[in-house]
Design a protein around this motif. Sequence first.
Motif, PDB file in Angstrom:
ATOM      1  N   UNK A  85       3.314  -2.197  -3.541  1.00  0.00           N
ATOM      2  CA  UNK A  85       2.483  -3.386  -3.632  1.00  0.00           C
ATOM      3  C   UNK A  85       2.178  -3.941  -2.245  1.00  0.00           C
ATOM      4  N   UNK A  86       3.034  -3.622  -1.287  1.00  0.00           N
ATOM      5  CA  UNK A  86       2.814  -4.049   0.107  1.00  0.00           C
ATOM      6  C   UNK A  86       1.477  -3.546   0.630  1.00  0.00           C
ATOM      7  N   UNK A  87       1.024  -2.413   0.086  1.00  0.00           N
ATOM      8  CA  UNK A  87      -0.238  -1.824   0.539  1.00  0.00           C
ATOM      9  C   UNK A  87      -1.432  -2.305  -0.294  1.00  0.00           C
ATOM     10  N   UNK A  88      -1.193  -3.226  -1.206  1.00  0.00           N
ATOM     11  CA  UNK A  88      -2.283  -3.676  -2.062  1.00  0.00           C
ATOM     12  C   UNK A  88      -2.550  -2.696  -3.187  1.00  0.00           C
ATOM     13  N   UNK A  89      -1.509  -1.941  -3.560  1.00  0.00           N
ATOM     14  CA  UNK A  89      -1.609  -1.029  -4.712  1.00  0.00           C
ATOM     15  C   UNK A  89      -0.861  -1.677  -5.878  1.00  0.00           C
ATOM     16  N   UNK A  90      -1.199  -1.277  -7.119  1.00  0.00           N
ATOM     17  CA  UNK A  90      -0.375  -1.684  -8.259  1.00  0.00           C
ATOM     18  C   UNK A  90       0.666  -0.605  -8.443  1.00  0.00           C
TER      19      UNK A  90
ATOM     20  N   UNK B  50       2.348 -14.636   5.511  1.00  0.00           N
ATOM     21  CA  UNK B  50       2.199 -13.274   5.003  1.00  0.00           C
ATOM     22  C   UNK B  50       1.109 -12.525   5.771  1.00  0.00           C
ATOM     23  N   UNK B  51       0.022 -13.217   6.074  1.00  0.00           N
ATOM     24  CA  UNK B  51      -1.087 -12.552   6.766  1.00  0.00           C
ATOM     25  C   UNK B  51      -0.685 -12.009   8.130  1.00  0.00           C
ATOM     26  N   UNK B  52       0.348 -12.621   8.736  1.00  0.00           N
ATOM     27  CA  UNK B  52       0.786 -12.168  10.063  1.00  0.00           C
ATOM     28  C   UNK B  52       1.917 -11.137   9.984  1.00  0.00           C
ATOM     29  N   UNK B  53       2.415 -10.922   8.781  1.00  0.00           N
ATOM     30  CA  UNK B  53       3.603 -10.074   8.632  1.00  0.00           C
ATOM     31  C   UNK B  53       3.277  -8.584   8.810  1.00  0.00           C
ATOM     32  N   UNK B  54       4.154  -7.858   9.499  1.00  0.00           N
ATOM     33  CA  UNK B  54       3.952  -6.411   9.693  1.00  0.00           C
ATOM     34  C   UNK B  54       4.087  -5.670   8.367  1.00  0.00           C
ATOM     35  N   UNK B  55       3.609  -4.439   8.316  1.00  0.00           N
ATOM     36  CA  UNK B  55       3.737  -3.636   7.090  1.00  0.00           C
ATOM     37  C   UNK B  55       5.202  -3.452   6.719  1.00  0.00           C
TER      38      UNK B  55
ATOM     39  N   UNK C 190      -5.288  -5.991   4.140  1.00  0.00           N
ATOM     40  CA  UNK C 190      -6.075  -6.590   5.220  1.00  0.00           C
ATOM     41  C   UNK C 190      -6.140  -5.637   6.419  1.00  0.00           C
ATOM     42  N   UNK C 191      -6.409  -6.178   7.583  1.00  0.00           N
ATOM     43  CA  UNK C 191      -6.505  -5.347   8.791  1.00  0.00           C
ATOM     44  C   UNK C 191      -5.179  -4.648   9.097  1.00  0.00           C
ATOM     45  N   UNK C 192      -4.076  -5.357   8.847  1.00  0.00           N
ATOM     46  CA  UNK C 192      -2.752  -4.762   9.107  1.00  0.00           C
ATOM     47  C   UNK C 192      -2.530  -3.561   8.183  1.00  0.00           C
ATOM     48  N   UNK C 193      -2.946  -3.720   6.942  1.00  0.00           N
ATOM     49  CA  UNK C 193      -2.844  -2.615   5.977  1.00  0.00           C
ATOM     50  C   UNK C 193      -3.698  -1.437   6.459  1.00  0.00           C
ATOM     51  N   UNK C 194      -4.899  -1.783   6.883  1.00  0.00           N
ATOM     52  CA  UNK C 194      -5.843  -0.762   7.322  1.00  0.00           C
ATOM     53  C   UNK C 194      -5.266   0.006   8.519  1.00  0.00           C
ATOM     54  N   UNK C 195      -4.703  -0.757   9.453  1.00  0.00           N
ATOM     55  CA  UNK C 195      -4.069  -0.141  10.623  1.00  0.00           C
ATOM     56  C   UNK C 195      -2.967   0.836  10.204  1.00  0.00           C
ATOM     57  N   UNK C 196      -2.262   0.501   9.127  1.00  0.00           N
ATOM     58  CA  UNK C 196      -1.160   1.356   8.670  1.00  0.00           C
ATOM     59  C   UNK C 196      -1.664   2.634   8.016  1.00  0.00           C
TER      60      UNK C 196
ATOM     61  N   UNK D 156      -6.443  10.186   4.022  1.00  0.00           N
ATOM     62  CA  UNK D 156      -7.874  10.410   4.201  1.00  0.00           C
ATOM     63  C   UNK D 156      -8.680   9.711   3.106  1.00  0.00           C
ATOM     64  N   UNK D 157      -7.960   9.008   2.225  1.00  0.00           N
ATOM     65  CA  UNK D 157      -8.662   8.221   1.212  1.00  0.00           C
ATOM     66  C   UNK D 157      -8.830   6.805   1.747  1.00  0.00           C
ATOM     67  N   UNK D 158     -10.023   6.233   1.677  1.00  0.00           N
ATOM     68  CA  UNK D 158     -10.239   4.906   2.260  1.00  0.00           C
ATOM     69  C   UNK D 158      -9.509   3.787   1.517  1.00  0.00           C
ATOM     70  N   UNK D 159      -9.320   3.941   0.212  1.00  0.00           N
ATOM     71  CA  UNK D 159      -8.654   2.894  -0.563  1.00  0.00           C
ATOM     72  C   UNK D 159      -9.615   1.780  -0.938  1.00  0.00           C
ATOM     73  N   UNK D 160      -9.207   0.990  -1.931  1.00  0.00           N
ATOM     74  CA  UNK D 160     -10.032  -0.143  -2.364  1.00  0.00           C
ATOM     75  C   UNK D 160      -9.359  -1.427  -1.894  1.00  0.00           C
ATOM     76  N   UNK D 161     -10.011  -2.122  -0.967  1.00  0.00           N
ATOM     77  CA  UNK D 161      -9.439  -3.359  -0.419  1.00  0.00           C
ATOM     78  C   UNK D 161      -9.829  -4.549  -1.294  1.00  0.00           C
ATOM     79  N   UNK D 162      -9.038  -4.751  -2.357  1.00  0.00           N
ATOM     80  CA  UNK D 162      -9.373  -5.786  -3.329  1.00  0.00           C
ATOM     81  C   UNK D 162      -8.750  -7.125  -2.953  1.00  0.00           C
ATOM     82  N   UNK D 163      -9.403  -8.197  -3.408  1.00  0.00           N
ATOM     83  CA  UNK D 163      -8.863  -9.542  -3.195  1.00  0.00           C
ATOM     84  C   UNK D 163      -8.812 -10.254  -4.529  1.00  0.00           C
ATOM     85  N   UNK D 164      -7.889 -11.184  -4.651  1.00  0.00           N
ATOM     86  CA  UNK D 164      -7.875 -12.018  -5.848  1.00  0.00           C
ATOM     87  C   UNK D 164      -9.025 -12.999  -5.750  1.00  0.00           C
TER      88      UNK D 164
END
Lengths: 419, 164
Positions: free
Chosen positions: A130-135, A203-208, A231-237, A243-251
Amino acid sequence: MPMTITEKILAAHAGKETVSPGELVQVNVDLALANDITAPLAINVFHDLEACDVFDRERIALVPDHFVPNKDIESAQQVKLTREFARKHRIKHFFELGETGIEHVILPEKGLISPGDLVIGADSHTCTYGALGAFSTGMGSTDLGAILATGKTWLKVPAAIKLVYEGLLPPWVEGKDLILYTLGILGVAGAVYCSLEFSGEVIRKLSMSQRFTMANMAVEAGAKNGIFEPDEITKGYIEGRSDRPGAFLRSDPDASYDQEIKIAVDDMEPQVALPHSPDNVKPVSEIDPVALDQVFLGSCTNGRLEDLRNATRLLKGRKVADGVRFIVIPGSPSIYKEAIKEGIIETFLDAGAVIGPPCCGPCLGGHMGVLADGERALSTSNRNFVGRMGHPKSEVYLASPVVAAASAVMGRIASPEEL
Amino acid sequence: MKIEGMVWKFGDHVDTDMIIPARYLNLSDEHELSKYCFIDVRPDFVKEVRVGDIAVAGVNFGCGSSREHAPWAMKAAGVGAVIAKSFARIFYRNAFNIGLPILESEDAAEAFSEGARTSVDLETGEIKTTDKETRVFAKPVPDFMREIIRAGGLVAYIKREGSF
Ligand code: SF4
């Protein structure tokens, strides 16, 4: 209809426009995971189903990590069964010694999980992703065996609890302290069947690494999943890993939550969970000076590079107290390698620690570093139930890597401030 | 379907390490596992439990690990049903999937005492002592779960339906 990230992911995987809490949905699974304890039972179920082949050989991860290197004949048999299944079905992600580490550390590290994915693991700490924005959520072996065959499962859409962390993190206070503090508020059944959404400026400033720690312990409140907005931190990780871009969803801003809890962090101290429950939490300064027999730094909660690095900030030039066994286990081979390069391992060894091979280690009291009658340990892992790390009359305290390092040096539970 | 046996009482938050400690997870045979059911917290359990006995507990039964070894160990030890105020979600699924009957009841933990001879009707959710002095009803089971039970567990259900 406004939805939370969790609801959006479930809707997407159920082929629906919207879903709402309480609804039962059938979903497609992006990745299915099992380990040396749960895979053998799942494989039996797969055979009972008389399935010919797995749903997708590239979407299954089998990770022996609990009792490896094999501790006895029974565990060797379990891994053998898993290995033979992996070979027969040409499972792409079967990891053996040399390549293996703790499942919840290596799967993200190898880029097998992207934001927006739906991951089911036969391990309760599958919620880590879930840290990566996955279920992601844990199930038992029968559910997993069915997924191996069908690539599908059913889920009840969870109600959501939003946690909002505000303020500035004081020195030595980490993701581990945030989640322990939160468990102290929620209790071990405070989020049963719910989704926990971690949000707020902190949370927004927290490392992966810190986010993994927090998502990992969502299940300790009984939650079905824990989730962070990617977010950007997730993207950086994930860049360079997947090689999959992933879906960057928001509530959605007007998504509905059963509860919203605001947590001010400015005056927070490092937190410690006392025996025998992860919600039995107190600030470190309020803990009686209990003497320790063992300190364990590792596990899927806190076995990442940043955890080891933070601990060595306190250990340089210091020694572990007499009579304390300090066990350090890097969560994966690549963490181990990087820790060698950075001199982290040397610092641990100089301090008097013992380094174990990447695996679950003492976390579940079945293999390495088992506790004797009456012994006390401080552990960076996630559970301190009766007998979790060995003898039913042993005691386990849970804390962060820096509290672990300070405590190893002092020989009792100590705050990093004391060094 | 009716189940009848003696009540074993447990408290709140019975975790999977209590049901089957991790050191036995190198086993995957249910009968082997059943020898160690509740070994640390109630060492007498395995010796004295009889087929059909009923575990009655408080909130959050089965919290902790996803290990299906926990409901398997209980089932193979002879436990006929588990009644709790609430269950941890993975345990809840696991129990249905392997065919260990579980029921949610707010009142049962208070109403039934250790050792009481009790019967459970899985269709109606009626739980009562055999002398009929105490009687409560469990919460109804969701339809989909009922289908899984009727089929005889998840494996049988999927075989019957072809998929989900
Ligand atoms: S490190 Fe501990 S909690 Fe994590 S998967 Fe291994 S045994 Fe489970």
